[in-house]
Design a protein around this motif. Structure first.
Motif, PDB file in Angstrom:
ATOM      1  N   TYR A   1       0.734  -1.187   0.157  1.00 19.14           N
ATOM      2  CA  TYR A   1       0.180  -0.062   0.311  1.00 19.14           C
ATOM      3  C   TYR A   1       0.896   1.365  -0.248  1.00 19.14           C
ATOM      4  N   GLY A   2       1.471   1.454   1.281  1.00 18.09           N
ATOM      5  CA  GLY A   2       2.366   2.616   0.856  1.00 18.09           C
ATOM      6  C   GLY A   2       2.870   4.223   1.504  1.00 18.09           C
ATOM      7  N   HIS A   3       2.606   4.770   1.374  1.00 21.02           N
ATOM      8  CA  HIS A   3       2.302   5.909   2.309  1.00 21.02           C
ATOM      9  C   HIS A   3       2.276   6.767   1.441  1.00 21.02           C
ATOM     10  N   GLY A   4       2.106   6.624   0.320  1.00 21.34           N
ATOM     11  CA  GLY A   4       1.550   7.188  -1.078  1.00 21.34           C
ATOM     12  C   GLY A   4      -0.233   7.126  -0.803  1.00 21.34           C
ATOM     13  N   TYR A   5      -0.429   6.230  -0.050  1.00 23.51           N
ATOM     14  CA  TYR A   5      -1.997   5.512  -0.403  1.00 23.51           C
ATOM     15  C   TYR A   5      -2.343   6.065   1.179  1.00 23.51           C
ATOM     16  N   PHE A   6      -1.483   5.751   1.806  1.00 27.12           N
ATOM     17  CA  PHE A   6      -1.702   6.621   3.661  1.00 27.12           C
ATOM     18  C   PHE A   6      -1.934   7.872   3.193  1.00 27.12           C
ATOM     19  N   VAL A   7      -1.566   9.009   2.384  1.00 18.99           N
ATOM     20  CA  VAL A   7      -1.299  10.036   2.375  1.00 18.99           C
ATOM     21  C   VAL A   7      -2.617  10.264   1.243  1.00 18.99           C
ATOM     22  N   GLU A   8      -2.957   9.548   0.419  1.00 18.06           N
ATOM     23  CA  GLU A   8      -4.256  10.258  -0.353  1.00 18.06           C
ATOM     24  C   GLU A   8      -5.334  10.004   0.506  1.00 18.06           C
ATOM     25  N   LYS A   9      -5.463   8.727   0.839  1.00 22.39           N
ATOM     26  CA  LYS A   9      -6.639   8.703   2.145  1.00 22.39           C
ATOM     27  C   LYS A   9      -6.878  10.235   3.192  1.00 22.39           C
ATOM     28  N   ALA A  10      -5.653  10.193   3.367  1.00 25.99           N
ATOM     29  CA  ALA A  10      -5.746  10.742   4.560  1.00 25.99           C
ATOM     30  C   ALA A  10      -6.192  12.254   3.891  1.00 25.99           C
ATOM     31  N   LYS A  11      -5.797  13.084   2.919  1.00 26.67           N
ATOM     32  CA  LYS A  11      -6.276  14.853   1.737  1.00 26.67           C
ATOM     33  C   LYS A  11      -7.603  14.391   1.460  1.00 26.67           C
ATOM     34  N   ALA A  12      -8.121  12.824   1.193  1.00 25.31           N
ATOM     35  CA  ALA A  12      -8.890  12.523   0.754  1.00 25.31           C
ATOM     36  C   ALA A  12     -10.659  12.691   1.847  1.00 25.31           C
ATOM     37  N   GLY A  13     -10.131  12.346   3.079  1.00 27.44           N
ATOM     38  CA  GLY A  13     -10.855  12.565   3.741  1.00 27.44           C
ATOM     39  C   GLY A  13     -11.421  10.856   4.002  1.00 27.44           C
ATOM     40  N   THR A  14     -11.006   9.718   3.796  1.00 27.79           N
ATOM     41  CA  THR A  14     -11.394   8.496   3.446  1.00 27.79           C
ATOM     42  C   THR A  14     -10.598   7.846   4.590  1.00 27.79           C
ATOM     43  N   HIS A  15     -11.061   6.181   4.356  1.00 26.03           N
ATOM     44  CA  HIS A  15     -10.139   5.459   5.620  1.00 26.03           C
ATOM     45  C   HIS A  15      -9.036   5.140   4.694  1.00 26.03           C
ATOM     46  N   THR A  16      -8.773   3.859   5.899  1.00 23.84           N
ATOM     47  CA  THR A  16      -7.229   3.421   4.860  1.00 23.84           C
ATOM     48  C   THR A  16      -8.097   1.747   4.587  1.00 23.84           C
ATOM     49  N   THR A  17      -9.268   1.647   4.360  1.00 21.30           N
ATOM     50  CA  THR A  17     -10.368   0.648   4.665  1.00 21.30           C
ATOM     51  C   THR A  17      -9.725  -0.791   4.392  1.00 21.30           C
ATOM     52  N   GLU A  18      -9.911  -0.683   2.962  1.00 23.23           N
ATOM     53  CA  GLU A  18      -8.636  -1.966   1.978  1.00 23.23           C
ATOM     54  C   GLU A  18      -7.809  -2.296   2.768  1.00 23.23           C
ATOM     55  N   LEU A  19      -6.842  -1.468   3.479  1.00 22.57           N
ATOM     56  CA  LEU A  19      -5.380  -1.812   4.072  1.00 22.57           C
ATOM     57  C   LEU A  19      -5.809  -2.751   5.548  1.00 22.57           C
ATOM     58  N   TRP A  20      -6.459  -1.936   6.210  1.00 20.53           N
ATOM     59  CA  TRP A  20      -7.137  -2.529   7.276  1.00 20.53           C
ATOM     60  C   TRP A  20      -8.353  -3.942   7.331  1.00 20.53           C
ATOM     61  N   GLN A  21      -8.867  -3.739   6.533  1.00 20.55           N
ATOM     62  CA  GLN A  21      -9.555  -5.960   5.695  1.00 20.55           C
ATOM     63  C   GLN A  21      -8.274  -6.526   5.502  1.00 20.55           C
ATOM     64  N   GLU A  22      -7.702  -5.641   4.359  1.00 22.30           N
ATOM     65  CA  GLU A  22      -6.602  -6.762   4.264  1.00 22.30           C
ATOM     66  C   GLU A  22      -5.946  -7.530   5.486  1.00 22.30           C
ATOM     67  N   ALA A  23      -5.067  -7.078   6.524  1.00 20.71           N
ATOM     68  CA  ALA A  23      -4.522  -7.122   7.299  1.00 20.71           C
ATOM     69  C   ALA A  23      -5.717  -8.089   8.213  1.00 20.71           C
ATOM     70  N   GLY A  24      -7.255  -8.448   8.869  1.00 24.22           N
ATOM     71  CA  GLY A  24      -7.760  -8.627   8.985  1.00 24.22           C
ATOM     72  C   GLY A  24      -7.813  -9.831   8.210  1.00 24.22           C
ATOM     73  N   ARG A  25      -8.207 -10.144   7.553  1.00 26.15           N
ATOM     74  CA  ARG A  25      -8.416 -11.570   6.793  1.00 26.15           C
ATOM     75  C   ARG A  25      -6.576 -12.290   6.957  1.00 26.15           C
ATOM     76  N   LEU A  26      -5.589 -11.429   6.945  1.00 28.92           N
ATOM     77  CA  LEU A  26      -4.097 -12.157   7.379  1.00 28.92           C
ATOM     78  C   LEU A  26      -3.974 -12.201   8.733  1.00 28.92           C
ATOM     79  N   GLY A  27      -5.189 -11.909   9.532  1.00 29.19           N
ATOM     80  CA  GLY A  27      -4.193 -12.264  10.509  1.00 29.19           C
ATOM     81  C   GLY A  27      -3.969 -11.383  11.417  1.00 29.19           C
ATOM     82  N   TYR A  28      -3.296 -10.278  11.233  1.00 35.69           N
ATOM     83  CA  TYR A  28      -2.622  -9.600  11.478  1.00 35.69           C
ATOM     84  C   TYR A  28      -3.413  -8.838  12.840  1.00 35.69           C
ATOM     85  N   LEU A  29      -4.474  -8.319  12.526  1.00 32.33           N
ATOM     86  CA  LEU A  29      -5.517  -7.573  13.646  1.00 32.33           C
ATOM     87  C   LEU A  29      -5.033  -7.955  15.523  1.00 32.33           C
ATOM     88  N   GLY A  30      -5.464  -9.443  14.689  1.00 33.25           N
ATOM     89  CA  GLY A  30      -5.805 -10.426  16.245  1.00 33.25           C
ATOM     90  C   GLY A  30      -4.093 -11.066  16.492  1.00 33.25           C
TER      91      GLY A  30
END
Length: 387
Positions: free
Chosen positions: A23-52
């Motif tokens: 995803y990288g920092h560009g993705y992070f900045v794009e989401k922040a400046k658009a006023g949206t959330h890093t939903t795709e990264l969060w969901q993938e991290a969850g599917r892969l088991g990293y959030l738990g």
């Protein structure tokens, strides 16, 4: 004394690093400046088991500890994606519910926290009291079998992304008449719960809110634990994981900034054929920042190890020190990286100035550097309490 990660922890670090760089920092900045959330990264991290990783396997987690969650926080930040809600939801909320919630609360909330389908944010800070729970004005009172919550909270992260908020309130002890802390799991759509977004000078996809609780009615089972006696230990259960994972996020951010600056200074040529990194005026500040980040990482590792070993008092000291060290190191690393890059350091393209606000906030929240120094002076140096 062992400074090596286990093979499983090494594999986790490599896997999370790969996800972060995807995803990288560009993705992070794009989401922040658009006023949206890093939903795709969060969901993938969850599917892969990293959030738990720190949640027991019986609830769908990885069965690890705060050491593993700190790895996740650090590596995502080192890839330019520091996710604040990792601290709030898996570190604080999941720990509190797992350690002090009822069986029903664990079954209801931990699986969703583990796979990322559920987020629970945390509300302790108040406009008048700050984080001093002795002065909290949010009060919970009985109304039949229900509870009614009234009060205000501020600087509450991610309320717009979460289904529940873990609210710290005060209740009256029927035996003594004194107020004592209690934690409640409150749906974010509960009648009487209002929110307003705070405008912050921090580039982040995660928003901060004021919360207004106006006789928010909750069922009896919204209270964390079997009784009011669970309130104080439940509150403290989340503090060490919070400090350790915030510190890990700061260390990762520092690593990211130093890496970006080092790549630039090793290839940028202005005076003759040598890179600007050959000049000690450029290289030494970066090297100094790298030393400070690495020292912070050592303290984070110590704090997480002590916490996972159940040595809570020692983990409290180490966790506070880790948070202090990482906050200072991250701010130094990002500022030094900006300086090394010169004008390029202030551009969005090079991706370091975009972190200035976040690392400056890391010296204030979730506990200020001054309060950590008060803590160390009192509990390590044996000085009288100064506040």
């Amino acid at each position: 004394m062992n400074f090596d990660l286990t093979p499983e922890q090494d594999q986790l670090r490599d896997a999370v690093r790969a996800l972060g760089r995807k995803y990288g920092h560009g993705y992070f900045v794009e989401k922040a400046k658009a006023g949206t959330h890093t939903t795709e990264l969060w969901q993938e991290a969850g599917r892969l088991g990293y959030l738990g990783v720190n949640i027991p396997t019986e609830y769908g987690g990885g069965g690890g500890g705060i050491t593993e969650l700190a790895i996740v926080c650090e590596e995502l930040a080192a890839a330019g994606c520091p996710l604040l809600l990792l601290v709030v939801s898996p570190a604080i909320a999941a720990t509190v519910i797992n350690k002090h919630g009822t069986d029903e609360q664990r079954k209801r909330h931990l699986p969703g926290l583990a796979d990322g389908s559920q987020k629970i944010v945390f509300a302790i800070t108040e406009p008048e009291a700050g984080s001093n729970f002795h002065r909290l004005g949010t009060v919970a009172r009985r109304d039949g079998d229900d509870w009614l919550l009234t009060g205000r909270k501020c600087y509450i992260s991610g309320v717009d992304e979460a289904g529940h908020v873990l609210v710290v309130a005060r209740t009256e002890d029927s035996a003594t008449g004194k107020l004592k802390p209690a934690l409640f799991i409150v749906p974010t759509d509960a009648p009487g719960l209002g929110k307003s977004k705070l405008d912050m000078e921090i580039l982040s996809p995660e928003n901060q809110f004021l919360l207004y609780l106006d006789d928010v009615r909750l069922p009896a089972d919204a209270l964390v634990g079997e009784s009011l006696d669970a309130g104080l230990p439940a509150l403290f259960a989340g503090l060490n994981p919070e400090r350790i994972t915030v510190a890990a996020m700061g260390a990762g951010t520092g690593r990211y900034a130093i890496e970006r600056a080092s790549e630039y200074t090793a290839t940028r040529k202005v005076w003759g054929g040598r890179s600007i990194g050959t000049h000690q005026g450029v290289a030494h500040p970066l090297a100094h920042a790298a030393v400070q980040v690495e020292l912070a990482r050592l303290m984070i590792h110590k704090a997480a190890t002590l916490y996972d070993a159940g040595r809570d008092l020692e983990a409290g000291v180490a966790g506070n020190m880790a948070k202090y060290a990482a906050g200072e190191a991250a701010a130094l690393a990002v500022d030094t990286a900006v300086q090394a890059l010169g004008g390029a350091g202030m551009t969005t393209e090079y991706g370091v100035a975009t972190l200035l606000g976040a690392v400056r906030a890391g010296r204030i929240a979730p506990v200020s550097r001054e309060m950590i120094l008060n803590f160390v002076a009192q509990h390590v140096l044996g000085q009288d309490k100064s506040y």
